[in-house]
Design a protein around this motif. Structure first.
Motif, short mmCIF file in Angstrom:
data_model
loop_
_atom_site.label_atom_id
_atom_site.label_comp_id
_atom_site.label_asym_id
_atom_site.label_seq_id
_atom_site.Cartn_x
_atom_site.Cartn_y
_atom_site.Cartn_z
N THR A 9 -45.00 -5.95 11.60
CA THR A 9 -45.36 -4.53 11.74
C THR A 9 -46.32 -4.07 10.64
N LEU A 10 -46.21 -4.65 9.47
CA LEU A 10 -47.15 -4.39 8.39
C LEU A 10 -48.24 -5.45 8.50
N ARG A 11 -49.40 -5.05 8.98
CA ARG A 11 -50.46 -6.01 9.27
C ARG A 11 -51.48 -6.10 8.14
N GLY A 12 -52.08 -7.26 8.03
CA GLY A 12 -53.23 -7.44 7.16
C GLY A 12 -54.39 -7.95 7.99
N PHE A 13 -55.56 -7.40 7.78
CA PHE A 13 -56.75 -7.91 8.47
C PHE A 13 -57.96 -7.67 7.60
N SER A 14 -59.03 -8.38 7.92
CA SER A 14 -60.28 -8.22 7.18
C SER A 14 -61.41 -7.89 8.14
N ILE A 15 -62.49 -7.39 7.57
CA ILE A 15 -63.69 -7.06 8.33
C ILE A 15 -64.86 -7.76 7.67
N SER A 16 -65.61 -8.52 8.44
CA SER A 16 -66.76 -9.25 7.91
C SER A 16 -68.01 -8.83 8.65
N VAL A 17 -68.98 -8.36 7.90
CA VAL A 17 -70.25 -7.95 8.49
C VAL A 17 -71.38 -8.61 7.72
N GLY A 18 -72.58 -8.48 8.27
CA GLY A 18 -73.75 -8.98 7.57
C GLY A 18 -74.25 -7.92 6.59
N TYR A 19 -75.51 -7.58 6.68
CA TYR A 19 -76.09 -6.63 5.74
C TYR A 19 -76.00 -5.21 6.29
N HIS A 52 -52.22 -6.62 17.55
CA HIS A 52 -52.21 -8.09 17.48
C HIS A 52 -53.24 -8.63 16.50
N LEU A 53 -53.97 -7.75 15.84
CA LEU A 53 -54.89 -8.17 14.78
C LEU A 53 -54.09 -8.27 13.49
N ASN A 54 -53.71 -9.48 13.15
CA ASN A 54 -52.82 -9.68 12.01
C ASN A 54 -53.16 -11.00 11.33
N GLY A 55 -53.70 -10.90 10.14
CA GLY A 55 -54.16 -12.09 9.43
C GLY A 55 -55.55 -12.52 9.85
N GLY A 56 -56.14 -11.81 10.80
CA GLY A 56 -57.44 -12.19 11.34
C GLY A 56 -58.58 -11.39 10.75
N ASP A 57 -59.77 -11.72 11.22
CA ASP A 57 -60.99 -11.13 10.69
C ASP A 57 -61.83 -10.59 11.84
#
Length: 290
Positions: free
Chosen positions: A205-215, A273-278
């Motif tokens: 229930t406590l999720r971690g996720f990351s966001i990766s972008v270019g410039y 369902h975004l959990n541990g993902g990027d």
């Protein structure tokens, strides 16, 4: 610590308007629920603070730049927002200040979300990289997100349903490496590991996720152009066309609000369902080549 202020007005994103913001219906997007956003005085942090406030949350913005934070508050208040924005000037390299900032955020409501966005950059090869700058960058971009997560996770666990999320601003440089950004690359790879560790301990229930972008067209990026041009011995136009956009299939720089919208989606129940993902939005930068 805030992102670096840019000096080139020609490299500035347009002013944010509410019609640019992704609006989502979510039962936890209320003024009783708090999102902590670092780097909120400019760039992606400012855009994210505004976008989350538009979606009804109480946003507590952390940054060492007090004037920039106030500008973010003023911009938020000038827009049609369902939530609100509170400034909490904080030096992310000061552990006691970080803890006090989270205590202040908890006084504003129920902390459910944390967006670790604050960053800095220094362009230099590894042999030439000053270690005091290495330490500062790692303190801001890796130690502070870990410390903030340490303080925020108990607040999320203490909610009535244990639902919340911690989002880390990663990068294409969290997936691969380029020249002259060794510390930034090291920090972003570390953030990806922290993201997965949060997910592993979050009980679903406590999720971690990351966001990766270019410039992204931010003050931080604008300052990189001149530094990269000098380090590589090329023109600033060549930096934009060949270094920043050369490998991407989408030949446009992202705008801060486009990144902010990814945080809105990631925090929402639509992303449960975004959990541990990027979330990789890089215009094909890391997944295609010619």
């Amino acid at each position: 610590m805030s992102t670096t202020d840019g000096s080139d007005d020609s490299l500035a994103p347009p002013e944010i308007t509410t019609d640019q913001v992704l609006r989502l219906d979510d039962e936890r997007f209320t003024t009783d629920d708090v999102a902590v956003v670092t780097g909120a005085a400019s760039g992606i942090g400012r855009a994210t603070a505004i976008a989350l406030a538009v979606n009804g949350l109480t946003v507590v913005g952390l940054d060492v730049d007090e004037a920039g934070l106030e500008e973010t508050v003023e911009t938020t208040e000038s827009l049609d927002v369902d939530g609100r924005m509170v400034a909490a000037p904080t030096d992310l390299t000061d552990g006691e200040a970080v803890e006090s900032a989270i205590d202040a955020a908890a006084a504003e409501g129920t902390i459910r979300y944390l967006a670790n966005i604050a960053g800095m950059q220094h362009i230099a090869s590894i042999p030439d990289f000053p270690m005091e700058t290495y330490d500062q960058l790692m303190d801001i971009m890796l130690r502070a997100p870990f410390l903030l997560s340490k303080h925020v996770m108990p607040h999320i666990r203490a909610t009535d349903d244990g639902v919340g999320a911690i989002a880390n601003m990663s990068s294409v440089h969290g997936r691969y490496a380029t020249r002259d950004k060794a510390t930034y690359i090291t920090a972003k790879h570390g953030l990806n590991g922290l993201t997965r560790a949060i997910a592993a301990e979050g009980a679903g229930t406590l999720r971690g996720f990351s966001i990766s972008v270019g410039y992204v067209l931010t003050p931080l990026m604008a300052n990189q152009i001149a530094d990269t041009a000098e380090e590589r011995g090329i023109t600033e136009d060549e930096v934009i066309e060949n270094v920043m956009l050369g490998q991407a299939r989408t030949k446009e720089l992202m705008m801060p609000i486009e990144v902010a919208n990814l945080f809105v989606f990631g925090f929402s129940s639509h992303a449960r369902h975004l959990n541990g993902g990027d979330l990789l939005f890089d215009g094909g930068y890391t997944t295609t080549y010619e």
